[in-house]
Design a protein around this motif. Structure first.
Motif, PDB file in Angstrom:
ATOM      1  N   LYS A   1       0.836  -1.200   0.000  1.00  0.00           N
ATOM      2  CA  LYS A   1       0.000   0.000   0.000  1.00  0.00           C
ATOM      3  C   LYS A   1       0.877   1.260   0.000  1.00  0.00           C
ATOM      4  N   GLY A   2       0.553   2.194  -0.863  1.00  0.00           N
ATOM      5  CA  GLY A   2       1.285   3.456  -0.909  1.00  0.00           C
ATOM      6  C   GLY A   2       2.478   3.449  -1.841  1.00  0.00           C
ATOM      7  N   LYS A   3       2.875   2.274  -2.309  1.00  0.00           N
ATOM      8  CA  LYS A   3       3.993   2.197  -3.244  1.00  0.00           C
ATOM      9  C   LYS A   3       3.495   2.268  -4.682  1.00  0.00           C
ATOM     10  N   ARG A   4       4.348   2.781  -5.556  1.00  0.00           N
ATOM     11  CA  ARG A   4       4.017   2.768  -6.979  1.00  0.00           C
ATOM     12  C   ARG A   4       4.283   1.358  -7.526  1.00  0.00           C
ATOM     13  N   ILE A   5       3.277   0.795  -8.194  1.00  0.00           N
ATOM     14  CA  ILE A   5       3.390  -0.553  -8.752  1.00  0.00           C
ATOM     15  C   ILE A   5       3.140  -0.481 -10.253  1.00  0.00           C
ATOM     16  N   PHE A   6       4.046  -1.091 -11.011  1.00  0.00           N
ATOM     17  CA  PHE A   6       3.937  -1.052 -12.466  1.00  0.00           C
ATOM     18  C   PHE A   6       3.949  -2.471 -13.037  1.00  0.00           C
ATOM     19  N   LEU A   7       3.323  -2.607 -14.182  1.00  0.00           N
ATOM     20  CA  LEU A   7       3.416  -3.824 -14.983  1.00  0.00           C
ATOM     21  C   LEU A   7       4.169  -3.474 -16.254  1.00  0.00           C
ATOM     22  N   LEU A   8       5.049  -4.362 -16.694  1.00  0.00           N
ATOM     23  CA  LEU A   8       5.765  -4.093 -17.938  1.00  0.00           C
ATOM     24  C   LEU A   8       4.802  -3.955 -19.098  1.00  0.00           C
ATOM     25  N   SER A   9       3.790  -4.834 -19.137  1.00  0.00           N
ATOM     26  CA  SER A   9       2.725  -4.772 -20.142  1.00  0.00           C
ATOM     27  C   SER A   9       1.555  -5.537 -19.554  1.00  0.00           C
ATOM     28  N   GLU A  10       0.601  -5.946 -20.376  1.00  0.00           N
ATOM     29  CA  GLU A  10      -0.534  -6.685 -19.839  1.00  0.00           C
ATOM     30  C   GLU A  10      -0.049  -7.914 -19.068  1.00  0.00           C
ATOM     31  N   MET A  11      -0.654  -8.131 -17.896  1.00  0.00           N
ATOM     32  CA  MET A  11      -0.289  -9.282 -17.076  1.00  0.00           C
ATOM     33  C   MET A  11      -0.538 -10.576 -17.839  1.00  0.00           C
ATOM     34  N   ILE A  12      -1.731 -10.676 -18.410  1.00  0.00           N
ATOM     35  CA  ILE A  12      -2.135 -11.770 -19.283  1.00  0.00           C
ATOM     36  C   ILE A  12      -3.028 -11.145 -20.350  1.00  0.00           C
ATOM     37  N   HIS A  13      -3.398 -11.903 -21.365  1.00  0.00           N
ATOM     38  CA  HIS A  13      -4.247 -11.339 -22.411  1.00  0.00           C
ATOM     39  C   HIS A  13      -5.723 -11.526 -22.095  1.00  0.00           C
ATOM     40  N   ASN A  14      -6.164 -10.847 -21.042  1.00  0.00           N
ATOM     41  CA  ASN A  14      -7.582 -10.820 -20.704  1.00  0.00           C
ATOM     42  C   ASN A  14      -7.955  -9.420 -20.253  1.00  0.00           C
ATOM     43  N   PRO A  15      -8.908  -8.777 -20.926  1.00  0.00           N
ATOM     44  CA  PRO A  15      -9.237  -7.381 -20.616  1.00  0.00           C
ATOM     45  C   PRO A  15      -9.762  -7.172 -19.210  1.00  0.00           C
ATOM     46  N   GLN A  16     -10.535  -8.139 -18.663  1.00  0.00           N
ATOM     47  CA  GLN A  16     -11.090  -7.968 -17.326  1.00  0.00           C
ATOM     48  C   GLN A  16      -9.986  -7.944 -16.276  1.00  0.00           C
ATOM     49  N   VAL A  17      -9.063  -8.898 -16.364  1.00  0.00           N
ATOM     50  CA  VAL A  17      -7.985  -8.987 -15.371  1.00  0.00           C
ATOM     51  C   VAL A  17      -7.107  -7.738 -15.421  1.00  0.00           C
ATOM     52  N   ASN A  18      -6.760  -7.297 -16.632  1.00  0.00           N
ATOM     53  CA  ASN A  18      -5.921  -6.103 -16.751  1.00  0.00           C
ATOM     54  C   ASN A  18      -6.643  -4.846 -16.282  1.00  0.00           C
ATOM     55  N   ALA A  19      -7.949  -4.777 -16.540  1.00  0.00           N
ATOM     56  CA  ALA A  19      -8.738  -3.636 -16.064  1.00  0.00           C
ATOM     57  C   ALA A  19      -8.809  -3.631 -14.542  1.00  0.00           C
ATOM     58  N   ASP A  20      -8.936  -4.810 -13.940  1.00  0.00           N
ATOM     59  CA  ASP A  20      -8.984  -4.907 -12.475  1.00  0.00           C
ATOM     60  C   ASP A  20      -7.659  -4.468 -11.852  1.00  0.00           C
ATOM     61  N   LEU A  21      -6.558  -4.814 -12.491  1.00  0.00           N
ATOM     62  CA  LEU A  21      -5.253  -4.392 -11.978  1.00  0.00           C
ATOM     63  C   LEU A  21      -5.086  -2.882 -12.082  1.00  0.00           C
ATOM     64  N   LYS A  22      -5.541  -2.314 -13.193  1.00  0.00           N
ATOM     65  CA  LYS A  22      -5.489  -0.855 -13.342  1.00  0.00           C
ATOM     66  C   LYS A  22      -6.344  -0.176 -12.284  1.00  0.00           C
ATOM     67  N   ALA A  23      -7.523  -0.748 -12.031  1.00  0.00           N
ATOM     68  CA  ALA A  23      -8.427  -0.185 -11.024  1.00  0.00           C
ATOM     69  C   ALA A  23      -7.804  -0.246  -9.633  1.00  0.00           C
ATOM     70  N   ALA A  24      -6.924  -1.226  -9.429  1.00  0.00           N
ATOM     71  CA  ALA A  24      -6.239  -1.366  -8.142  1.00  0.00           C
ATOM     72  C   ALA A  24      -5.041  -0.425  -8.031  1.00  0.00           C
ATOM     73  N   GLY A  25      -4.769   0.344  -9.098  1.00  0.00           N
ATOM     74  CA  GLY A  25      -3.693   1.328  -9.060  1.00  0.00           C
ATOM     75  C   GLY A  25      -2.432   0.931  -9.784  1.00  0.00           C
ATOM     76  N   VAL A  26      -2.422  -0.229 -10.425  1.00  0.00           N
ATOM     77  CA  VAL A  26      -1.243  -0.673 -11.159  1.00  0.00           C
ATOM     78  C   VAL A  26      -1.163   0.081 -12.490  1.00  0.00           C
ATOM     79  N   GLU A  27       0.030   0.597 -12.820  1.00  0.00           N
ATOM     80  CA  GLU A  27       0.231   1.316 -14.084  1.00  0.00           C
ATOM     81  C   GLU A  27       1.013   0.451 -15.064  1.00  0.00           C
ATOM     82  N   PHE A  28       0.744   0.637 -16.352  1.00  0.00           N
ATOM     83  CA  PHE A  28       1.428  -0.137 -17.388  1.00  0.00           C
ATOM     84  C   PHE A  28       2.569   0.677 -17.993  1.00  0.00           C
ATOM     85  N   LEU A  29       3.720   0.039 -18.167  1.00  0.00           N
ATOM     86  CA  LEU A  29       4.877   0.712 -18.750  1.00  0.00           C
ATOM     87  C   LEU A  29       4.907   0.610 -20.274  1.00  0.00           C
ATOM     88  N   GLN A  30       4.333  -0.485 -20.820  1.00  0.00           N
ATOM     89  CA  GLN A  30       4.325  -0.716 -22.262  1.00  0.00           C
ATOM     90  C   GLN A  30       2.983  -1.295 -22.687  1.00  0.00           C
TER      91      GLN A  30
END
Length: 416
Positions: free
Chosen positions: A71-100
């Motif tokens: 909590k409170g740390k910046r968390i990034f994903l290199l790109s989509e975690m997996i190829h599923n729009p729901q899972v990636n949207a949920d991660l973004k909603a949780a505050g995870v940012e994508f680098l690529q």
């Protein structure tokens, strides 16, 4: 096998019950016939194997635990975690940012990262170049590396044949994250080249046989060969590995074809084949094999159409679609929302990367018989939503609860 803590909203009581029954009745996974869900006016044939695989569940588990524990740390994903729009949207909603993005286009410069940031490596893995950049910044990736162990298996296989001085031929999609990562790891140990399909393998064979001028290779395979690749020398000894989500039959056909090419070129026998062609065996993951075999088994069932659920940029899902299209009308959707009504469906054509609307996709006869499967990165909850949507069009259908409570049929264990 290890179990994972996957968010409950990705689970499905119906699918979990069906998978549990099938596992209990077929522990050795020898029966690839589908499960028949007989709702009365609509009959669903559900593939024996589909949905989240080991690598995907592992990646999701690590990703959401990382968010919860930092909590409170910046968390990034290199790109989509997996190829599923729901899972990636949920991660973004949780505050995870994508680098690529999925093609490797930079969305945020690495220079903006600090040693205090967390960077998650997706299930596809990443290149050695990117790993080096992150380490130079001071970011430790080992704890947050969700690379699928079956992808790492391909890297290890590549390293072994590289030590025996073989050039590595990778069957995969050149722009796919996994293939880019595999190419990077392979090229660090040996000359490497990517072939997308049999057509490219056939062109590669012409260079092996000396039927095409060497200079033409560098244009034809631009962006698909390692630095310093020497056509004259580096195609004398080869071994084939693959992106883990490719069609098993395609990879085997390419490997067999290139093996025959080497036999023709050098007059080899079974005793001397290893002098020029490495025995790499199949490097597909178990889930890809199981899901593809399950679709082949499902296609033996009498059906009017097939529906495949998954992310539109998912390689393993597109191959399931490809198999279904050979037999019957097939609709590739990423959620139940694409089923607009009993008459209309919005679905994806992965051949030309467009969505299209089809009317009257459901036949007017009853019972309507539908084959359903999903990709390895698709939550079971999405499959249940699709089933519920379809069954909802038929008011006299049995309920989900009635279906779940049904025993397996004694006639081969294919009816629930």
């Amino acid at each position: 096998m290890k179990t994972f803590d996957v968010p409950v909203n990705y689970r499905s009581p119906l699918i979990s019950a069906i998978k549990k029954k099938r596992k209990e009745s077929d522990r050795m996974k020898k029966d690839f016939a589908p499960t028949l869900l007989d709702f009365g006016p609509v009959q669903i044939y559900l593939a024996r194997h589909f949905g989240f695989c080991y690598g995907v569940e592992n990646a999701i588990d690590i990703a959401f635990k990382t968010v919860e524990e930092n909590k409170g740390k910046r968390i990034f994903l290199l790109s989509e975690m997996i190829h599923n729009p729901q899972v990636n949207a949920d991660l973004k909603a949780a505050g995870v940012e994508f680098l690529q993005d999925t093609k490797g286009k930079q969305l945020m410069p690495f220079e903006q990262l600090t040693a205090d940031d967390i960077v998650l490596i997706p299930a596809f893995g990443t290149t050695l170049e990117i790993e080096s950049k992150l380490k130079a910044i001071g970011i430790a990736t080992e704890k947050y590396d969700t690379t699928c162990p079956f992808v790492e298996k391909v890297w290890n296989r590549s390293e072994v044949i590289a030590k025996n001085e073989y050039t590595i031929v990778i069957h995969g999609k050149p722009k796919h994250e996994e293939t880019r990562a595999t190419f990077s790891h392979a090229a660090a140990n040996a000359p490497s080249v990517v072939v997308t399909d049999m057509k490219e393998a056939q062109e590669l064979a012409k260079y092996i046989l000396g039927e095409k001028p060497v200079a033409q290779f560098y244009e034809e395979f631009k962006g698909q060969y390692s630095e310093g690749f020497d056509v004259a020398n580096h195609l004398q000894r080869i071994g084939v590995v693959n992106q883990t989500t490719m069609l098993a039959s395609d990879t085997q056909a390419i490997a067999d074809f290139l093996k025959e090419t080497m036999i023709k070129k050098y007059g080899l026998s079974e005793a001397t084949i290893k002098d020029h062609f490495a025995d790499t065996r199949d490097t597909l993951c178990y889930a890809t094999n199981d899901n593809q075999t399950a679709v082949i088994g499902m296609l033996d069932a009498p059906a009017d159409l097939a529906i495949v659920v998954g992310g539109y940029n998912s390689s393993n899902t597109s191959h399931l679609v490809e198999l279904c299209e050979e037999k019957l009308p097939t609709y590739f959707i990423n959620s139940d929302e694409k089923i607009l009504s009993k008459e209309t469906i919005l679905h994806y054509n992965f051949h030309n990367h467009t969505e299209l609307v089809t009317e009257q996709y459901l036949p007017t006869k009853e019972p309507v018989k539908i084959l359903i499967t999903s990709g390895a990165s698709c939550p079971d909850a999405l499959v249940e939503s699709v089933i519920k949507k379809l069954v909802g069009f038929y008011p006299n259908s049995k309920t989900i609860e009635e279906i779940t409570a049904s025993p397996l049929s004694p006639e081969g264990g294919t009816k629930a």
